[in-house]
Design a protein around this motif. Sequence first.
Motif, PDB file in Angstrom:
ATOM      1  N   ILE A 130       0.834  -1.202   0.000  1.00 60.78           N
ATOM      2  CA  ILE A 130       0.000   0.000   0.000  1.00 60.78           C
ATOM      3  C   ILE A 130       0.871   1.256   0.000  1.00 60.78           C
ATOM      4  CG2 ILE A 130      -0.209   0.026   2.532  1.00 60.78           C
ATOM      5  CD1 ILE A 130      -3.133   0.994   2.109  1.00 60.78           C
ATOM      6  N   PRO A 131       0.494   2.277  -0.812  1.00 65.61           N
ATOM      7  CA  PRO A 131       1.276   3.517  -0.816  1.00 65.61           C
ATOM      8  C   PRO A 131       1.032   4.315   0.464  1.00 65.61           C
ATOM      9  CG  PRO A 131      -0.673   3.776  -2.194  1.00 65.61           C
ATOM     10  CD  PRO A 131      -0.640   2.331  -1.751  1.00 65.61           C
ATOM     11  N   VAL A 132       2.094   5.005   0.911  1.00 67.02           N
ATOM     12  CA  VAL A 132       1.991   5.760   2.169  1.00 67.02           C
ATOM     13  C   VAL A 132       2.587   7.161   2.059  1.00 67.02           C
ATOM     14  CG1 VAL A 132       2.065   3.626   3.524  1.00 67.02           C
ATOM     15  CG2 VAL A 132       4.195   4.888   3.101  1.00 67.02           C
ATOM     16  N   GLY A 133       3.155   7.526   0.908  1.00 63.46           N
ATOM     17  CA  GLY A 133       3.933   8.750   0.799  1.00 63.46           C
ATOM     18  C   GLY A 133       3.163  10.040   0.631  1.00 63.46           C
ATOM     19  N   GLY A 134       1.852   9.954   0.352  1.00 61.95           N
ATOM     20  CA  GLY A 134       1.071  11.160   0.167  1.00 61.95           C
ATOM     21  C   GLY A 134       1.368  11.874  -1.139  1.00 61.95           C
ATOM     22  N   TYR A 135       0.816  13.039  -1.309  1.00 59.73           N
ATOM     23  CA  TYR A 135       0.934  13.934  -2.466  1.00 59.73           C
ATOM     24  C   TYR A 135       0.292  13.332  -3.707  1.00 59.73           C
ATOM     25  CZ  TYR A 135       2.650  17.694  -5.400  1.00 59.73           C
ATOM     26  OH  TYR A 135       2.719  18.769  -6.236  1.00 59.73           O
ATOM     27  N   PRO A 157       4.548  -1.168   3.265  1.00 61.40           N
ATOM     28  CA  PRO A 157       4.362   0.182   2.727  1.00 61.40           C
ATOM     29  C   PRO A 157       5.252   0.414   1.515  1.00 61.40           C
ATOM     30  CG  PRO A 157       5.640   0.249   4.769  1.00 61.40           C
ATOM     31  CD  PRO A 157       5.202  -1.172   4.576  1.00 61.40           C
ATOM     32  N   MET A 158       4.775   1.255   0.602  1.00 54.82           N
ATOM     33  CA  MET A 158       5.518   1.529  -0.636  1.00 54.82           C
ATOM     34  C   MET A 158       5.241   2.957  -1.071  1.00 54.82           C
ATOM     35  SD  MET A 158       3.211  -0.509  -3.462  1.00 54.82           S
ATOM     36  CE  MET A 158       1.507  -0.041  -3.802  1.00 54.82           C
ATOM     37  N   HIS A 159       5.876   3.372  -2.181  1.00 61.18           N
ATOM     38  CA  HIS A 159       5.649   4.692  -2.782  1.00 61.18           C
ATOM     39  C   HIS A 159       5.908   5.810  -1.775  1.00 61.18           C
ATOM     40  CE1 HIS A 159       3.803   7.744  -5.411  1.00 61.18           C
ATOM     41  NE2 HIS A 159       3.857   6.841  -6.373  1.00 61.18           N
ATOM     42  N   PRO A 172       8.542  10.405   4.005  1.00 61.10           N
ATOM     43  CA  PRO A 172       9.325   9.195   4.289  1.00 61.10           C
ATOM     44  C   PRO A 172       8.472   8.122   4.933  1.00 61.10           C
ATOM     45  CG  PRO A 172       9.753  10.843   5.958  1.00 61.10           C
ATOM     46  CD  PRO A 172       8.869  11.506   4.936  1.00 61.10           C
ATOM     47  N   VAL A 173       8.951   6.887   4.888  1.00 58.16           N
ATOM     48  CA  VAL A 173       8.199   5.770   5.453  1.00 58.16           C
ATOM     49  C   VAL A 173       8.048   5.902   6.959  1.00 58.16           C
ATOM     50  CG1 VAL A 173      10.171   4.233   5.855  1.00 58.16           C
ATOM     51  CG2 VAL A 173       7.921   3.263   5.298  1.00 58.16           C
ATOM     52  N   GLU A 174       8.918   6.675   7.594  1.00 57.72           N
ATOM     53  CA  GLU A 174       8.829   6.857   9.048  1.00 57.72           C
ATOM     54  C   GLU A 174       7.488   7.445   9.476  1.00 57.72           C
ATOM     55  OE1 GLU A 174      12.950   6.077   8.123  1.00 57.72           O
ATOM     56  OE2 GLU A 174      11.513   7.525   7.252  1.00 57.72           O
ATOM     57  N   MET A 197       3.404 -17.093   9.156  1.00 58.83           N
ATOM     58  CA  MET A 197       4.122 -15.852   9.446  1.00 58.83           C
ATOM     59  C   MET A 197       3.242 -14.942  10.303  1.00 58.83           C
ATOM     60  SD  MET A 197       5.695 -13.034   6.796  1.00 58.83           S
ATOM     61  CE  MET A 197       7.108 -14.055   6.386  1.00 58.83           C
ATOM     62  N   PRO A 198       3.776 -14.417  11.405  1.00 58.70           N
ATOM     63  CA  PRO A 198       2.963 -13.549  12.263  1.00 58.70           C
ATOM     64  C   PRO A 198       2.643 -12.227  11.585  1.00 58.70           C
ATOM     65  CG  PRO A 198       5.255 -13.576  12.987  1.00 58.70           C
ATOM     66  CD  PRO A 198       5.132 -14.638  11.936  1.00 58.70           C
ATOM     67  N   GLY A 199       1.541 -11.610  11.992  1.00 58.03           N
ATOM     68  CA  GLY A 199       1.155 -10.322  11.459  1.00 58.03           C
ATOM     69  C   GLY A 199       2.217  -9.273  11.716  1.00 58.03           C
ATOM     70  N   GLN A 200       2.401  -8.376  10.760  1.00 57.09           N
ATOM     71  CA  GLN A 200       3.468  -7.377  10.897  1.00 57.09           C
ATOM     72  C   GLN A 200       3.359  -6.318   9.830  1.00 57.09           C
ATOM     73  OE1 GLN A 200       7.357  -9.049   8.919  1.00 57.09           O
ATOM     74  NE2 GLN A 200       6.318 -10.756   9.964  1.00 57.09           N
ATOM     75  N   THR A 201       4.010  -5.183  10.098  1.00 61.89           N
ATOM     76  CA  THR A 201       4.300  -4.183   9.092  1.00 61.89           C
ATOM     77  C   THR A 201       5.741  -4.414   8.676  1.00 61.89           C
ATOM     78  OG1 THR A 201       2.772  -2.592  10.076  1.00 61.89           O
ATOM     79  CG2 THR A 201       4.465  -1.719   8.601  1.00 61.89           C
ATOM     80  N   ALA A 202       5.958  -4.864   7.468  1.00 64.89           N
ATOM     81  CA  ALA A 202       7.277  -5.275   7.006  1.00 64.89           C
ATOM     82  C   ALA A 202       7.966  -4.137   6.269  1.00 64.89           C
ATOM     83  CB  ALA A 202       7.160  -6.497   6.095  1.00 64.89           C
ATOM     84  N   ILE A 203       9.121  -3.731   6.768  1.00 60.61           N
ATOM     85  CA  ILE A 203       9.912  -2.687   6.135  1.00 60.61           C
ATOM     86  C   ILE A 203      11.095  -3.354   5.443  1.00 60.61           C
ATOM     87  CG2 ILE A 203      11.153  -0.530   6.455  1.00 60.61           C
ATOM     88  CD1 ILE A 203       8.169  -0.416   7.164  1.00 60.61           C
TER      89      ILE A 203
END
Length: 208
Positions: A130-135, A157-159, A172-174, A197-203
Motif C-alpha cells: 500500500i502507498p503511504v507517501g502522500g501527495y 508500505p511503498m511509494h 518518508p516511510v517513518e 508468518m505472524p502479522g506485521q508491518t514489514a519494512i
Amino acid sequence: MTEMIKVTWLGHSCFKAEYKEYTVIFDPYENGYVPGLELAIQEASQVLCSHEHGDHNARAMVHIKNSAPSPFRIQAISTYHDDRQGALRGQNTIHILDDGSFRIAHAGDLGCGLLPEQKEALKNLDLLMIPVGGYYTIDAGQAKKIVEEIHPRIVIPMHYRGEGFGFDVLAPVEDYISLCDDVVYYDENTLTLTKDMPGQTAILKLNP
C-alpha cells in the motif's frame, strides 16, 4: 513442502511475487522516472500495472517467459489516483492475487478511500502492498485507516521517499511506521510469505 510466496521489492511501487514457477511483476517503472532508482530488466510470467503513468507501466522492462498456467485468480478493483474521482490523475487499479492458499493485493497509486464493497473484497488478505507517501497517493494516516478497516495480516508500505531515492514531495516511510506497533525491519528487499508468518508491518531494505 511448505507453501510460500516470495515477495521482492524492486523500488517505488514495483514488486516481484514468485509462487513456485510463476512470477508476477507489479508496476514496473521506466528508468529515469523515479529519482535515485534504476530497474534492471526483469523476467516474469505476467505483468500487472495499476495505471498508465511512466513510473508504473514500464512493461518493456519485463521479459515475459514461457511458464505453466497461472495459479492465481486475479481480481481487479477500480479506484482513483486522487480524491476527486480521477479528475486530477485518473483511475487506479488494485490487483488481488488468490491461489487458494494465499491472497495478496497491490494497491497501486491509490489516492482515495474505499467503498464498502471494495473493503469487503479486500478482507482476509495475507499481504497488502500500500502507498503511504502522500501527495500523489493516500498518505500515512489514510493508509493506516484502510489497513485498520480491512485487517491484512502483513503490510508492506511503498511509494515513499527513502534515503537516496524517491520523489522529493513524498513523505518518508517513518511517517507510517510511527503509526504502527508491529514493525519488523528486514536486512534485504525480500520477504518469504508463509501461512504461519505472524502479522506485521514489514519494512524491506532497498539498496538503490
